[in-house]
Design a protein around this motif. Structure first.
Motif, PDB file in Angstrom:
ATOM      1  N   ARG A 293       0.877  -1.159   0.000  1.00 18.82           N
ATOM      2  CA  ARG A 293       0.000   0.000   0.000  1.00 18.82           C
ATOM      3  C   ARG A 293       0.919   1.216   0.000  1.00 18.82           C
ATOM      4  O   ARG A 293       1.619   1.473   0.983  1.00 18.82           O
ATOM      5  N   ILE A 294       0.910   1.934  -1.121  1.00 28.32           N
ATOM      6  CA  ILE A 294       1.883   2.996  -1.341  1.00 28.32           C
ATOM      7  C   ILE A 294       1.158   4.307  -1.613  1.00 28.32           C
ATOM      8  O   ILE A 294       0.337   4.398  -2.532  1.00 28.32           O
ATOM      9  N   ILE A 295       1.461   5.334  -0.805  1.00 32.68           N
ATOM     10  CA  ILE A 295       1.008   6.693  -1.075  1.00 32.68           C
ATOM     11  C   ILE A 295       2.273   7.517  -1.301  1.00 32.68           C
ATOM     12  O   ILE A 295       3.024   7.795  -0.362  1.00 32.68           O
ATOM     13  N   SER A 296       2.511   7.911  -2.569  1.00 29.86           N
ATOM     14  CA  SER A 296       3.799   8.525  -2.878  1.00 29.86           C
ATOM     15  C   SER A 296       3.740   9.262  -4.201  1.00 29.86           C
ATOM     16  O   SER A 296       3.519   8.661  -5.248  1.00 29.86           O
ATOM     17  N   LYS A 297       3.941  10.569  -4.178  1.00 27.52           N
ATOM     18  CA  LYS A 297       4.076  11.340  -5.415  1.00 27.52           C
ATOM     19  C   LYS A 297       5.451  11.102  -6.021  1.00 27.52           C
ATOM     20  O   LYS A 297       6.449  11.001  -5.313  1.00 27.52           O
ATOM     21  N   ASP A 298       5.498  10.998  -7.350  1.00 20.04           N
ATOM     22  CA  ASP A 298       6.767  10.795  -8.068  1.00 20.04           C
ATOM     23  C   ASP A 298       7.468   9.506  -7.644  1.00 20.04           C
ATOM     24  O   ASP A 298       8.698   9.451  -7.572  1.00 20.04           O
ATOM     25  N   ALA A 299       6.713   8.469  -7.371  1.00 21.72           N
ATOM     26  CA  ALA A 299       7.324   7.191  -6.982  1.00 21.72           C
ATOM     27  C   ALA A 299       7.850   6.452  -8.204  1.00 21.72           C
ATOM     28  O   ALA A 299       7.310   6.554  -9.302  1.00 21.72           O
ATOM     29  N   PHE A 300       8.934   5.698  -7.992  1.00 23.27           N
ATOM     30  CA  PHE A 300       9.514   4.823  -9.011  1.00 23.27           C
ATOM     31  C   PHE A 300       9.902   5.588 -10.282  1.00 23.27           C
ATOM     32  O   PHE A 300       9.724   5.097 -11.386  1.00 23.27           O
ATOM     33  N   TRP A 301      10.456   6.778 -10.121  1.00 22.31           N
ATOM     34  CA  TRP A 301      11.026   7.495 -11.258  1.00 22.31           C
ATOM     35  C   TRP A 301      12.413   6.928 -11.582  1.00 22.31           C
ATOM     36  O   TRP A 301      13.148   6.450 -10.702  1.00 22.31           O
ATOM     37  N   ASN A 302      12.789   7.011 -12.860  1.00 16.52           N
ATOM     38  CA  ASN A 302      14.154   6.683 -13.306  1.00 16.52           C
ATOM     39  C   ASN A 302      14.569   5.270 -12.919  1.00 16.52           C
ATOM     40  O   ASN A 302      15.747   5.004 -12.653  1.00 16.52           O
ATOM     41  N   CYS A 303      13.603   4.362 -12.876  1.00 17.80           N
ATOM     42  CA  CYS A 303      13.861   2.984 -12.456  1.00 17.80           C
ATOM     43  C   CYS A 303      14.046   2.056 -13.661  1.00 17.80           C
ATOM     44  O   CYS A 303      13.699   2.399 -14.792  1.00 17.80           O
TER      45      CYS A 303
END
Length: 284
Positions: A164-174
């Motif tokens: 359960r993930i609440i995150s802006k800009d998550a997993f960028w540049n992956c």
């Protein structure tokens, strides 16, 4: 193996280069780097109150330990550490470390935590804080609750299930990320990433999944998600309506319905993206 029980350790480098020790029900109070250059330690019910407790350490097993908020930057340049049933309240824990196992661990103040690490295994983890997991690799996570922006920026070889993930800009540049059976809430998910697969996930994202290469979704649900997939190559199977899709580069999109399909870049050839769905409400 020498044993310490109910001890109070003070002063800088209190147990510098400690080796083959069991330390139980003890407190590391004022004094930096109490266990710097240590190896082959077993810790349980210990409390760490000051900075840099475990730097350049090897082969650490810790259970029911506590890092209070002042024990910041706690575990850097360390190899082979297992922590279970513990509370890490301090920020900036884990930097340039490897072979990390965390089970039943809470990190309520995890700003800038788990940076540039590798070979990470986590299960039953609760995290709150920005910039978690930046530039780390070879990560396997089961049952994660994460609240904090910019999570996993630059991470590689990541597998996440039951999150359960609440995150802006998550997993960028992956690169090479798989997320299964999870709920994701956050704006601008996944920009500039490559080879990302989401399976059976529920996702809310404003302008998510843009500038991505080889984005794949299998049996996902997108709610309140618009302007998705811009400048991305996609293989998408969505079991829901999508509010709007904008300027996908190439691939396949399957959905129950697309309320708005936007192609407003003259350099994008709309025929390069195959759309299979029950209904398109509006095309611009």
């Amino acid at each position: 193996m020498e044993k310490f029980n109910q001890q109070l350790f003070t002063g800088e480098r209190a147990l510098f280069k400690a080796n083959q020790l069991e330390i139980s029900h003890s407190v590391f109070a004022d004094g930096e780097s109490p266990l710097k250059e240590s190896a082959n330690l077993k810790l349980d019910y210990d409390i760490f109150r000051w900075k840099y407790p475990l730097w350049y350490s090897d082969h650490i097993i810790a259970d029911k330990i506590t890092f209070v908020d002042t024990a910041r930057s706690g575990i850097w340049y360390t190899n082979d550490i297992t922590i279970t049933n513990s509370l890490i309240q301090a920020p900036k824990t884990f930097r340039r470390s490897s072979k990390i196992t965390l089970v039943d661990v809470e990190l309520p103040n995890a700003e800038e935590t788990l940076w540039n690490c590798k070979e990470i295994r986590m299960e039953n983890i609760t995290v709150k804080g920005d910039y978690f997991g930046m530039n780390s690799e070879d990560i396997d996570i089961k049952n994660l609750t994460l609240s904090g922006n910019y999570a996993f920026d630059g991470a590689r070889d990541v597998y996440v299930t039951d999150a359960r993930i609440i995150s802006k800009d998550a997993f960028w540049n992956c690169e090479n990320v798989t997320i299964e059976d999870s709920t994701i809430v956050g704006e601008y998910f996944g920009w500039n990433s490559k080879s990302v697969t989401l399976i059976n996930c529920t996702i809310e994202s404003n302008q998510g999944f843009c500038y991505m290469k080889h984005l794949k979704m299998v049996d996902c649900i997108l709610i309140n998600t618009n302007l998705a997939f811009e400048y991305s190559t996609v293989d998408i199977k969505i079991n829901s309506r999508v509010d709007s899709i904008k300027n996908p580069l190439l691939g396949l999109i399957e959905a129950d319905e697309i309320k708005e399909m936007i192609f407003d870049d003259p350099e994008i050839q709309s025929e390069n993206t195959v759309i299979n769905l029950k209904k398109i409400k509006e095309v611009i």
